[in-house]
Design a protein around this motif. Structure first.
Motif, short mmCIF file in Angstrom:
data_model
loop_
_atom_site.label_atom_id
_atom_site.label_comp_id
_atom_site.label_asym_id
_atom_site.label_seq_id
_atom_site.Cartn_x
_atom_site.Cartn_y
_atom_site.Cartn_z
N MET A 174 0.84 -1.17 0.00
CA MET A 174 0.00 0.00 0.00
C MET A 174 0.89 1.24 0.00
N ARG A 175 0.60 2.14 -0.91
CA ARG A 175 1.37 3.37 -1.02
C ARG A 175 0.40 4.56 -1.01
N ILE A 176 0.60 5.43 -0.03
CA ILE A 176 -0.31 6.56 0.18
C ILE A 176 0.49 7.86 0.10
N ASN A 177 -0.11 8.87 -0.52
CA ASN A 177 0.46 10.22 -0.57
C ASN A 177 -0.45 11.14 0.24
N VAL A 178 0.13 11.94 1.12
CA VAL A 178 -0.61 12.94 1.88
C VAL A 178 -0.09 14.31 1.46
N LEU A 179 -0.99 15.15 0.96
CA LEU A 179 -0.55 16.47 0.51
C LEU A 179 -1.50 17.54 1.00
N GLY A 180 -1.02 18.77 0.97
CA GLY A 180 -1.78 19.94 1.39
C GLY A 180 -0.84 21.11 1.51
N ALA A 181 -1.39 22.25 1.83
CA ALA A 181 -0.60 23.48 1.97
C ALA A 181 0.34 23.40 3.17
N ALA A 182 1.33 24.29 3.19
CA ALA A 182 2.18 24.42 4.36
C ALA A 182 1.30 24.75 5.56
N GLY A 183 1.43 23.97 6.63
CA GLY A 183 0.64 24.20 7.82
C GLY A 183 -0.66 23.41 7.86
N SER A 184 -0.89 22.54 6.87
CA SER A 184 -2.13 21.76 6.84
C SER A 184 -2.04 20.50 7.69
N GLY A 185 -0.84 20.08 8.05
CA GLY A 185 -0.68 18.89 8.88
C GLY A 185 -0.31 17.64 8.12
N LYS A 186 0.18 17.80 6.87
CA LYS A 186 0.46 16.62 6.05
C LYS A 186 1.59 15.75 6.62
N THR A 187 2.64 16.36 7.14
CA THR A 187 3.73 15.56 7.70
C THR A 187 3.28 14.86 8.97
N THR A 188 2.55 15.57 9.81
CA THR A 188 2.05 14.98 11.06
C THR A 188 1.11 13.81 10.76
N LEU A 189 0.17 14.01 9.85
CA LEU A 189 -0.76 12.92 9.51
C LEU A 189 -0.04 11.78 8.81
N GLY A 190 0.86 12.09 7.89
CA GLY A 190 1.61 11.04 7.20
C GLY A 190 2.37 10.16 8.18
N ASP A 217 6.39 18.50 -8.95
CA ASP A 217 7.66 18.92 -9.53
C ASP A 217 8.76 17.85 -9.37
N TRP A 218 8.36 16.65 -9.01
CA TRP A 218 9.32 15.58 -8.76
C TRP A 218 9.30 14.53 -9.88
N GLY A 219 8.63 14.81 -10.96
CA GLY A 219 8.53 13.88 -12.08
C GLY A 219 7.09 13.60 -12.43
N ASP A 220 6.86 13.22 -13.67
CA ASP A 220 5.49 13.03 -14.17
C ASP A 220 4.84 11.73 -13.72
N HIS A 221 5.60 10.79 -13.21
CA HIS A 221 5.06 9.47 -12.90
C HIS A 221 4.36 9.38 -11.55
N TRP A 222 4.43 10.40 -10.71
CA TRP A 222 3.89 10.29 -9.36
C TRP A 222 2.36 10.31 -9.32
N HIS A 223 1.72 10.86 -10.34
CA HIS A 223 0.25 10.94 -10.29
C HIS A 223 -0.41 9.55 -10.34
N ASP A 224 0.32 8.53 -10.75
CA ASP A 224 -0.25 7.19 -10.73
C ASP A 224 0.61 6.19 -9.94
N ALA A 225 1.43 6.71 -9.04
CA ALA A 225 2.33 5.84 -8.27
C ALA A 225 1.72 5.38 -6.94
N PHE A 226 0.57 5.94 -6.57
CA PHE A 226 0.01 5.66 -5.25
C PHE A 226 -1.29 4.89 -5.34
N ASP A 227 -1.58 4.15 -4.27
CA ASP A 227 -2.85 3.44 -4.16
C ASP A 227 -3.95 4.37 -3.65
N GLY A 228 -3.56 5.46 -3.04
CA GLY A 228 -4.51 6.44 -2.53
C GLY A 228 -3.81 7.74 -2.21
N VAL A 229 -4.57 8.85 -2.29
CA VAL A 229 -4.04 10.18 -2.00
C VAL A 229 -4.97 10.85 -1.00
#
Length: 183
Positions: free
Chosen positions: A1-17, A74-86
């Motif tokens: 299982m591969r999950i990406n957590v994203l959001g603005a600076a201060g949204s809590g993405k690192t904490t939740l991840g 900005d880390w490469g075009d392949h990441w939009h389909d690299a995860f099982d969930g976002v």
């Protein structure tokens, strides 16, 4: 299982991840750890693009199950389909500003020998992050996140309330179990 957590600076993405990875007993990769070169104060100099992309790909490919925190457009075009969930986190701008300013004050207080340049960069970061909700902002923005989310091939969970980390974790755990089918 591969999950990406994203959001603005201060949204809590690192904490939740980190919380999701800890609850699942899997690896957490914080893209900020790869984006920025180690320095004191931190977040002063970006790593060369090729180096950070290679480091992320190496760490990502070494894991069967992983949570990656951060926006990877900005880390490469392949990441939009690299995860099982976002997971996309949206927090009201006033709350994000409060969190960022609290975090920046804590970082400045922890640094010894803070110079004028570090103070200037901290203030620039806080100002930069305030632009996230502006539709005309040409850096990491809500519009950019929404555009990228429209290209991902996996399920997306949007969290827009100010739930506690525990509440967010519970919501993500239920979503993973029902939508992602974890390993």
């Amino acid at each position: 299982m591969r999950i990406n957590v994203l959001g603005a600076a201060g949204s809590g993405k690192t904490t939740l991840g980190a919380a999701v990875a800890g609850a699942r007993g899997i690896v957490h990769i914080d893209s900020d750890e790869l984006l920025w070169l180690s320095s004191m104060p931190p977040f002063q100099h970006m790593a060369p693009r090729a180096d950070r992309i290679r480091a992320l790909e190496d760490q990502f490919e070494a894991q069967h199950s992983v949570v990656v925190s951060g926006f990877l457009m900005d880390w490469g075009d392949h990441w939009h389909d690299a995860f099982d969930g976002v997971v996309f986190l949206y927090v009201h701008p006033d709350e994000r500003r409060r969190r960022r300013e609290t975090r920046e004050r804590a970082r400045l207080a922890a640094w010894t020998g803070v110079d004028d340049e570090a103070l200037k960069r901290s203030a620039e970061f806080v100002e930069w992050a305030r632009s996230y909700d502006r539709p005309d902002f040409d850096d990491i923005s809500l519009a950019m996140h929404e555009q990228w989310l429209g290209t991902v091939t996996s399920p997306v969970l949007g969290l827009t309330e100010l739930e506690s980390v525990g509440q967010r974790l519970s919501l993500v755990e239920r979503w993973i179990d029902s939508e992602i089918r974890p390993d």
